[in-house]
Design a protein around this motif. Structure first.
Motif, PDB file in Angstrom:
ATOM      1  N   ASN A  49      62.725 -18.505  98.142  1.00 20.98           N
ATOM      2  CA  ASN A  49      63.060 -19.670  97.623  1.00 20.98           C
ATOM      3  C   ASN A  49      62.287 -20.393  96.672  1.00 20.98           C
ATOM      4  N   GLU A  50      61.005 -20.189  97.127  1.00 17.04           N
ATOM      5  CA  GLU A  50      59.881 -21.008  96.073  1.00 17.04           C
ATOM      6  C   GLU A  50      59.972 -20.066  94.835  1.00 17.04           C
ATOM      7  N   LYS A  51      60.069 -18.652  95.054  1.00 18.24           N
ATOM      8  CA  LYS A  51      60.120 -18.145  93.818  1.00 18.24           C
ATOM      9  C   LYS A  51      61.356 -18.205  92.922  1.00 18.24           C
ATOM     10  N   ALA A  52      62.267 -18.092  93.743  1.00 19.02           N
ATOM     11  CA  ALA A  52      63.848 -18.141  92.930  1.00 19.02           C
ATOM     12  C   ALA A  52      64.279 -19.560  92.506  1.00 19.02           C
ATOM     13  N   LEU A  53      63.676 -20.563  93.384  1.00 17.52           N
ATOM     14  CA  LEU A  53      64.316 -21.902  93.263  1.00 17.52           C
ATOM     15  C   LEU A  53      63.396 -22.989  92.800  1.00 17.52           C
ATOM     16  N   GLY A  54      62.146 -22.625  93.121  1.00 17.06           N
ATOM     17  CA  GLY A  54      61.249 -23.567  92.557  1.00 17.06           C
ATOM     18  C   GLY A  54      60.465 -23.984  93.847  1.00 17.06           C
ATOM     19  N   PRO A  55      59.205 -24.394  93.915  1.00 22.24           N
ATOM     20  CA  PRO A  55      58.865 -24.966  95.266  1.00 22.24           C
ATOM     21  C   PRO A  55      59.268 -26.196  95.780  1.00 22.24           C
ATOM     22  N   GLU A  56      60.150 -27.056  95.092  1.00 23.97           N
ATOM     23  CA  GLU A  56      60.424 -28.247  95.503  1.00 23.97           C
ATOM     24  C   GLU A  56      62.071 -28.371  96.002  1.00 23.97           C
ATOM     25  N   HIS A  57      62.646 -27.251  96.054  1.00 24.21           N
ATOM     26  CA  HIS A  57      64.093 -27.009  96.037  1.00 24.21           C
ATOM     27  C   HIS A  57      64.457 -27.439  97.572  1.00 24.21           C
ATOM     28  N   PRO A  58      65.722 -28.110  97.434  1.00 25.74           N
ATOM     29  CA  PRO A  58      66.270 -28.440  99.049  1.00 25.74           C
ATOM     30  C   PRO A  58      66.087 -27.362  99.969  1.00 25.74           C
ATOM     31  N   GLU A  59      66.380 -26.106  99.607  1.00 21.92           N
ATOM     32  CA  GLU A  59      66.483 -24.908 100.595  1.00 21.92           C
ATOM     33  C   GLU A  59      65.220 -24.644 100.870  1.00 21.92           C
ATOM     34  N   VAL A  60      64.088 -25.006 100.094  1.00 24.24           N
ATOM     35  CA  VAL A  60      62.626 -24.912 100.577  1.00 24.24           C
ATOM     36  C   VAL A  60      62.309 -25.745 101.624  1.00 24.24           C
ATOM     37  N   VAL A  61      62.729 -26.941 101.229  1.00 23.27           N
ATOM     38  CA  VAL A  61      62.564 -27.804 102.428  1.00 23.27           C
ATOM     39  C   VAL A  61      63.440 -27.700 103.697  1.00 23.27           C
ATOM     40  N   ARG A  62      64.443 -27.328 103.703  1.00 21.27           N
ATOM     41  CA  ARG A  62      65.359 -26.801 104.786  1.00 21.27           C
ATOM     42  C   ARG A  62      64.535 -25.785 105.772  1.00 21.27           C
ATOM     43  N   SER A  63      63.933 -24.755 104.997  1.00 21.74           N
ATOM     44  CA  SER A  63      63.148 -23.617 105.691  1.00 21.74           C
ATOM     45  C   SER A  63      61.821 -24.312 106.186  1.00 21.74           C
ATOM     46  N   LEU A  64      61.186 -25.247 105.490  1.00 28.18           N
ATOM     47  CA  LEU A  64      59.864 -25.800 105.822  1.00 28.18           C
ATOM     48  C   LEU A  64      60.189 -26.640 107.224  1.00 28.18           C
ATOM     49  N   ASN A  65      61.434 -27.282 107.121  1.00 26.39           N
ATOM     50  CA  ASN A  65      61.608 -28.227 108.588  1.00 26.39           C
ATOM     51  C   ASN A  65      61.787 -27.305 109.521  1.00 26.39           C
ATOM     52  N   SER A  66      62.647 -26.024 109.592  1.00 24.75           N
ATOM     53  CA  SER A  66      62.872 -25.214 110.599  1.00 24.75           C
ATOM     54  C   SER A  66      61.638 -24.760 111.253  1.00 24.75           C
ATOM     55  N   ARG A  67      60.726 -24.073 110.146  1.00 25.56           N
ATOM     56  CA  ARG A  67      59.557 -23.597 110.614  1.00 25.56           C
ATOM     57  C   ARG A  67      58.663 -24.547 111.436  1.00 25.56           C
ATOM     58  N   VAL A  68      58.674 -25.810 110.910  1.00 27.28           N
ATOM     59  CA  VAL A  68      57.857 -26.544 111.665  1.00 27.28           C
ATOM     60  C   VAL A  68      58.121 -26.910 113.129  1.00 27.28           C
ATOM     61  N   THR A  69      59.296 -26.832 113.348  1.00 29.37           N
ATOM     62  CA  THR A  69      59.936 -27.018 114.912  1.00 29.37           C
ATOM     63  C   THR A  69      59.329 -25.593 115.717  1.00 29.37           C
ATOM     64  N   GLY A  70      59.343 -24.540 115.263  1.00 30.31           N
ATOM     65  CA  GLY A  70      58.769 -23.362 115.872  1.00 30.31           C
ATOM     66  C   GLY A  70      57.106 -23.689 116.115  1.00 30.31           C
ATOM     67  N   LEU A  71      56.397 -23.897 114.849  1.00 37.04           N
ATOM     68  CA  LEU A  71      54.919 -24.083 114.933  1.00 37.04           C
ATOM     69  C   LEU A  71      54.715 -25.258 116.147  1.00 37.04           C
TER      70      LEU A  71
END
Length: 527
Positions: free
Chosen positions: A288-310
């Motif tokens: 998503n960072e590569k295709a949509l940019g580093p600040e796209h909502p889909e990037v944020v969505r995945s970052l939030n999901s990853r936080v829970t696992g970490l």
């Protein structure tokens, strides 16, 4: 002036419009509308169509107020030109209803969609495809109003019309089946929804081939429902197949693939397979960072999901770094006073609180609540979550009076926004009951627990498993007052609820059974 001359004069403006970003749409559209009105006249039907087209574009750009104003003008022009029962009027009404629904104004949307249905049915008959689309829209509006039976009836009628018109194997039917499945899923009718997902997938496979991206999307949607049911292994199998299709059909760097990878990671994470989930989240973020940019909502969505696992793995520092990044993105994209940012601030505060970093958490909770308080329009129900979480932190620090004032505000806000019988009110009341119990104010705690229980019982029915927890809270408060006689039947009811809902072997049922035996044993009773 001829229509051809009018179009030629408008062509430069229209071409310029195509080059504009959507956020620049309103002033550009208004300029074009003024040119159209001057060329055609304010009551010309073509001008009415132009108004509708501009309104449609504004609605797509989420400019709902501007769109609604143009739909109103379009309705007036087309009604004068063709009469109030013309299909073109119905199309404007339907779209205006969609705009109202998108803003949560379902009471306004319902009569607009209903009138559109009546016009189309009178004009084209009861089996028209356009009518089917409007029936689906009306069904969605009714569902948002809690009128599920009426909504289901309209959706089923729309499906029958479409099936009759295009055949039972047409891929467009699959989209309608997906919509219907989503609606059933929202009601918890998972078996019926699963059957529709299966049928939609089979239609797409037959029409488009088993390796088509739309088949993958259908599988992924189905997997999301299975996730909701806790059937993570079944969901994972569907995600794996969808991923294989998307990698082959779309390539390894497509955003659609990233979304499915994120869903697969979530299913693994819910099974505690954090080591398998994290690389998938990272890959989804990279795509998503590569295709949509580093600040796209889909990037944020995945970052939030990853936080829970970490955080579940104890990687708090890396998780907090990602939370800070999400906050920075949202501040830049949404502004520093957007209520959505409050949600993210609340999440980080809760994480810091769990690690004992109370001072930094306190500042974040305060900022989150301030944003909600200063936001324009009516109060946001989400402020109660921030107030409750903030109160829990203060309670953990022994700051009971400060905590209680936040809990009281959460209750008052919930009652004001949602009504006195909403489940969120019960949640806030129960939290305040826990505070009273922590201070040994057991009589006060019992009164609060009782009120929370009554709200839940009214909303969920007498056999919902969550009622057992409410009953257990009351039992604790009554026993602390030495009132064993009243506590016993409540504990018996909690056990009966859990037996019926969860089964004899469930850990919660076993816990209730042991508690009842211990209580009876302490008073020499046999069970």
């Amino acid at each position: 002036m001829s229509l051809t001359t009018c179009v030629l004069r408008l062509l430069p403006s229209l071409l310029h419009l195509k080059e504009q970003k959507k956020e620049d749409a309103p002033p550009v559209y208004m300029k074009v509308i003024q040119l159209q009105e001057k060329a055609l006249g304010p009551e010309h039907p073509v001008f009415g169509r132009c108004l509708k087209s501009s309104a449609d574009d504004l609605a797509a750009a989420l400019k709902y107020d501007e769109a609604d104003a143009l739909y109103l003008r379009a309705t007036d022009v087309l009604e004068k030109a063709f009469g109030p029962d013309h299909p073109e009027v119905a199309r404007v009404l339907n779209n205006r209803g969609n705009v109202a629904a998108a803003q949560g104004k379902h009471e306004e949307a319902a009569p607009l969609c209903k009138r559109a249905i009546e016009i189309l049915e009178n004009a084209f008959g009861p089996d028209d495809l356009e009518l089917a689309s409007t029936l689906m829209n009306q069904g969605d509006v009714l569902r948002e109003q809690g009128k599920h039976e009426e909504a289901d009836s309209l959706h089923q009628r729309a499906t029958a019309i479409q099936e009759k018109s295009v055949g039972s194997d047409d891929p467009t039917l699959a989209e309608t089946l997906h919509d219907q499945a989503n609606a059933l899923q929202a009601q918890g009718k998972y078996e019926e929804a699963g059957g529709l997902y299966l049928r939609a997938t089979e239609i797409l496979e037959k029409a488009l081939g088993s390796d088509h991206p739309e088949v993958a999307q259908s599988l992924s949607n189905w997997g999301v429902m299975l996730d909701t049911q806790g059937k993570y292994e079944e969901a994972g199998a569907l995600y794996l197949r969808a991923i294989a299709i998307e990698e082959k059909a779309l390539g390894p760097d497509h955003p659609t693939l990233a979304k499915t990878l994120n869903n697969r990671a979530y299913a693994l994470q819910e099974q505690g397979k954090y080591g398998e989930a994290d690389p998938l989240y990272k890959r989804a973020i990279d795509i998503n960072e590569k295709a949509l940019g580093p600040e796209h909502p889909e990037v944020v969505r995945s970052l939030n999901s990853r936080v829970t696992g970490l955080e579940a793995q104890g990687n708090y520092e890396e998780a907090d770094t990602l939370r800070v990044r999400v906050i920075e993105i949202e501040e830049k994209e949404l502004g520093s006073d957007n209520p959505k940012l409050s949600r993210t601030l609340n999440d980080r505060a809760r994480s810091l609180q769990a690690r004992g970093n109370y001072e930094e958490a306190d500042a974040l909770y305060r900022r989150a609540v301030d944003i909600y308080d200063n936001a324009p329009g009516p109060d946001n129900p989400e402020v109660t979550t921030a107030l409750n979480n903030w109160g829990l932190m203060l309670q953990a620090q022994g700051k009971y009076e400060e905590a209680d004032s936040l809990y009281l505000r959460a209750i008052d806000t919930s009652e004001k926004l949602l009504g006195p019988d909403d489940l969120e009110v019960a949640k806030a009341i129960n939290t305040r009951g826990n505070l009273a119990a922590a201070q040994d104010k057991h009589e006060e705690a019992d009164a609060l627990y009782l009120r929370a229980f009554e709200i839940r019982e009214k909303a969920l029915g007498p056999d919902d498993p969550s009622l057992a927890e409410s009953l257990n809270n009351r039992v604790f408060a009554l026993l602390a007052q030495g009132n064993h006689a009243e506590a016993n039947p409540l504990l018996e009811r909690a056990l009966a609820i859990r037996r019926n809902a969860l089964g004899e072997e469930h850990e919660d049922t076993v816990a209730s059974s042991k508690a009842l035996k211990a209580l009876n044993a302490s008073h020499g009773q046999a069970i």
